[in-house]
Motif scaffolding. Structure first.
Motif, PDB file in Angstrom:
ATOM      1  N   GLU A  30      -5.194 -62.546  46.955  1.00  0.00           N
ATOM      2  CA  GLU A  30      -4.052 -63.236  47.702  1.00  0.00           C
ATOM      3  C   GLU A  30      -2.794 -62.302  47.342  1.00  0.00           C
ATOM      4  N   LEU A  31      -2.619 -61.761  46.216  1.00  0.00           N
ATOM      5  CA  LEU A  31      -1.544 -61.101  45.849  1.00  0.00           C
ATOM      6  C   LEU A  31      -1.348 -59.782  46.646  1.00  0.00           C
ATOM      7  N   PHE A  32      -2.170 -58.913  46.691  1.00  0.00           N
ATOM      8  CA  PHE A  32      -2.199 -57.666  47.332  1.00  0.00           C
ATOM      9  C   PHE A  32      -2.757 -57.458  48.971  1.00  0.00           C
ATOM     10  N   ASP A  33      -3.074 -58.828  49.450  1.00  0.00           N
ATOM     11  CA  ASP A  33      -3.195 -58.650  50.843  1.00  0.00           C
ATOM     12  C   ASP A  33      -2.177 -59.282  51.406  1.00  0.00           C
ATOM     13  N   ASP A  34      -1.018 -58.360  51.363  1.00  0.00           N
ATOM     14  CA  ASP A  34       0.347 -58.759  51.855  1.00  0.00           C
ATOM     15  C   ASP A  34       0.808 -57.486  52.753  1.00  0.00           C
ATOM     16  N   PRO A  35       1.513 -57.821  54.033  1.00  0.00           N
ATOM     17  CA  PRO A  35       1.944 -56.542  54.736  1.00  0.00           C
ATOM     18  C   PRO A  35       2.909 -55.903  54.149  1.00  0.00           C
ATOM     19  N   ALA A  36       3.725 -56.297  53.093  1.00  0.00           N
ATOM     20  CA  ALA A  36       4.826 -55.536  52.513  1.00  0.00           C
ATOM     21  C   ALA A  36       3.957 -54.346  51.212  1.00  0.00           C
ATOM     22  N   ILE A  37       3.107 -54.985  50.632  1.00  0.00           N
ATOM     23  CA  ILE A  37       2.487 -54.143  49.727  1.00  0.00           C
ATOM     24  C   ILE A  37       1.324 -53.174  50.389  1.00  0.00           C
ATOM     25  N   ALA A  38       0.888 -53.513  51.430  1.00  0.00           N
ATOM     26  CA  ALA A  38       0.330 -52.521  52.396  1.00  0.00           C
ATOM     27  C   ALA A  38       0.971 -51.521  52.833  1.00  0.00           C
ATOM     28  N   TYR A  39       2.102 -51.816  53.046  1.00  0.00           N
ATOM     29  CA  TYR A  39       3.280 -50.789  53.850  1.00  0.00           C
ATOM     30  C   TYR A  39       3.719 -49.654  52.734  1.00  0.00           C
ATOM     31  N   ARG A  40       3.952 -49.969  51.425  1.00  0.00           N
ATOM     32  CA  ARG A  40       4.356 -49.334  50.369  1.00  0.00           C
ATOM     33  C   ARG A  40       3.401 -48.715  49.377  1.00  0.00           C
ATOM     34  N   THR A  41       2.279 -49.171  49.329  1.00  0.00           N
ATOM     35  CA  THR A  41       1.167 -48.726  48.415  1.00  0.00           C
ATOM     36  C   THR A  41       0.082 -48.150  49.272  1.00  0.00           C
ATOM     37  N   PRO A  42      -0.857 -47.566  48.289  1.00  0.00           N
ATOM     38  CA  PRO A  42      -2.198 -47.177  48.903  1.00  0.00           C
ATOM     39  C   PRO A  42      -3.150 -47.907  49.035  1.00  0.00           C
ATOM     40  N   LEU A  43      -2.905 -49.318  48.474  1.00  0.00           N
ATOM     41  CA  LEU A  43      -3.922 -50.445  48.317  1.00  0.00           C
ATOM     42  C   LEU A  43      -4.594 -50.596  49.822  1.00  0.00           C
ATOM     43  N   ALA A  44      -5.948 -51.108  49.748  1.00  0.00           N
ATOM     44  CA  ALA A  44      -6.625 -51.459  50.997  1.00  0.00           C
ATOM     45  C   ALA A  44      -5.872 -52.497  51.753  1.00  0.00           C
ATOM     46  N   SER A  45      -5.975 -52.313  52.822  1.00  0.00           N
ATOM     47  CA  SER A  45      -5.267 -53.435  53.879  1.00  0.00           C
ATOM     48  C   SER A  45      -6.546 -53.524  54.967  1.00  0.00           C
ATOM     49  N   PRO A  46      -7.252 -54.738  55.031  1.00  0.00           N
ATOM     50  CA  PRO A  46      -6.774 -56.028  54.514  1.00  0.00           C
ATOM     51  C   PRO A  46      -7.486 -55.831  52.954  1.00  0.00           C
ATOM     52  N   PHE A  47      -6.629 -56.616  51.886  1.00  0.00           N
ATOM     53  CA  PHE A  47      -7.076 -56.535  50.677  1.00  0.00           C
ATOM     54  C   PHE A  47      -7.995 -57.846  50.490  1.00  0.00           C
ATOM     55  N   ASP A  48      -9.321 -57.800  50.711  1.00  0.00           N
ATOM     56  CA  ASP A  48     -10.194 -59.202  50.568  1.00  0.00           C
ATOM     57  C   ASP A  48     -10.739 -59.145  49.012  1.00  0.00           C
ATOM     58  N   ASP A  49     -11.814 -59.925  49.235  1.00  0.00           N
ATOM     59  CA  ASP A  49     -12.825 -60.121  47.768  1.00  0.00           C
ATOM     60  C   ASP A  49     -13.392 -58.659  47.594  1.00  0.00           C
ATOM     61  N   ALA A  50     -13.807 -58.073  48.660  1.00  0.00           N
ATOM     62  CA  ALA A  50     -14.623 -56.609  48.410  1.00  0.00           C
ATOM     63  C   ALA A  50     -13.610 -55.594  47.924  1.00  0.00           C
ATOM     64  N   ALA A  51     -12.265 -55.530  48.354  1.00  0.00           N
ATOM     65  CA  ALA A  51     -11.557 -54.603  48.275  1.00  0.00           C
ATOM     66  C   ALA A  51     -10.954 -55.072  46.607  1.00  0.00           C
ATOM     67  N   ALA A  52     -10.818 -56.079  46.390  1.00  0.00           N
ATOM     68  CA  ALA A  52     -10.618 -56.664  44.929  1.00  0.00           C
ATOM     69  C   ALA A  52     -11.625 -56.258  43.810  1.00  0.00           C
ATOM     70  N   ARG A  53     -12.806 -56.467  44.267  1.00  0.00           N
ATOM     71  CA  ARG A  53     -14.112 -56.005  43.094  1.00  0.00           C
ATOM     72  C   ARG A  53     -14.119 -54.664  43.180  1.00  0.00           C
ATOM     73  N   ALA A  54     -13.610 -53.689  44.210  1.00  0.00           N
ATOM     74  CA  ALA A  54     -13.575 -52.314  43.898  1.00  0.00           C
ATOM     75  C   ALA A  54     -12.419 -51.816  43.351  1.00  0.00           C
ATOM     76  N   TYR A  55     -11.344 -52.347  43.453  1.00  0.00           N
ATOM     77  CA  TYR A  55     -10.168 -52.196  42.947  1.00  0.00           C
ATOM     78  C   TYR A  55     -10.243 -52.344  41.357  1.00  0.00           C
ATOM     79  N   LEU A  56     -10.655 -53.493  41.111  1.00  0.00           N
ATOM     80  CA  LEU A  56     -11.093 -53.853  39.687  1.00  0.00           C
ATOM     81  C   LEU A  56     -11.957 -52.719  38.760  1.00  0.00           C
ATOM     82  N   ALA A  57     -13.033 -52.399  39.470  1.00  0.00           N
ATOM     83  CA  ALA A  57     -14.128 -51.540  38.914  1.00  0.00           C
ATOM     84  C   ALA A  57     -13.390 -50.117  38.810  1.00  0.00           C
ATOM     85  N   ALA A  58     -12.708 -49.788  39.716  1.00  0.00           N
ATOM     86  CA  ALA A  58     -11.747 -48.425  39.641  1.00  0.00           C
ATOM     87  C   ALA A  58     -10.915 -48.465  38.698  1.00  0.00           C
ATOM     88  N   ALA A  59     -10.096 -49.699  38.482  1.00  0.00           N
ATOM     89  CA  ALA A  59      -9.128 -49.686  37.333  1.00  0.00           C
ATOM     90  C   ALA A  59      -9.772 -49.709  35.729  1.00  0.00           C
TER      91      ALA A  59
END
Length: 179
Positions: A30-59
């Protein structure tokens, strides 16, 4: 910042910065699936449940390797409102950069500036880093205002050229020295 370190929890400025948990996965999406965050950061877009799981594992892996500290920004240790990061290129690197993002529904509450103050204090006084930096895209007035509010200053270092999702960036270096 070793994998044997206990869960990190920082408090100050009316915030509790804490490690991400599996329970945070829906909130991350919910927090990271945001056009402003997608524009300014390297985070995946769309940032869905799969992206969140991958992000947490990488973190978690980056934390275990001593390369990153990624903490959820909260007011009370509960639901995350954003994230603050401390990033090193190598575990023993005396230089580090910080980064932050705040969910769209939570902006305008000085969360990024307050979290940056707390993480900067941790970087200097706990991690022992004499200098920490921010890389802010030229023209990003909101992020520059966060930097100023947290006591950072724009350096005279030449901008770093970077590419994010095919977009060329000129990143200015902002710094904070340990006092």
């Amino acid at each position: 910042m070793k994998s044997t370190d206990p869960a990190l929890r920082l408090t100050g400025e009316g915030l509790v910065l804490r490690e991400w948990t599996d329970d945070d996965l829906p909130a991350m999406a919910e927090l990271f699936d945001d056009p402003a965050i997608a524009y300014r950061t390297p985070l995946a877009s769309p940032f869905d449940d799969a992206a969140a799981r991958a992000y947490l594992a990488a973190a978690r892996q980056a934390r275990a390797d001593g390369l990153r500290v990624q903490l959820a920004i909260t007011t009370d240790g509960g639901p995350p409102l954003g994230e603050i990061l401390l990033i090193r290129k190598a575990a023993d690197d005396p230089a580090a950069s910080l980064g932050y993002s705040v969910g769209a529904a939570h902006r305008g509450r000085r969360l990024a500036a307050r979290a940056l103050i707390v993480m900067t204090d941790y970087a200097h006084h706990t991690a022992g880093l004499p200098r920490v930096t921010l890389s802010i895209e030229a023209g990003n007035a909101a992020s520059a205002a966060v930097a100023v509010a947290a006591g950072y200053h724009l350096t005279d270092e030449p901008p770093l050229d970077a590419v994010n999702k095919g977009r060329s960036l000129a990143l200015q270096t902002w710094a904070h020295e340990r006092s």
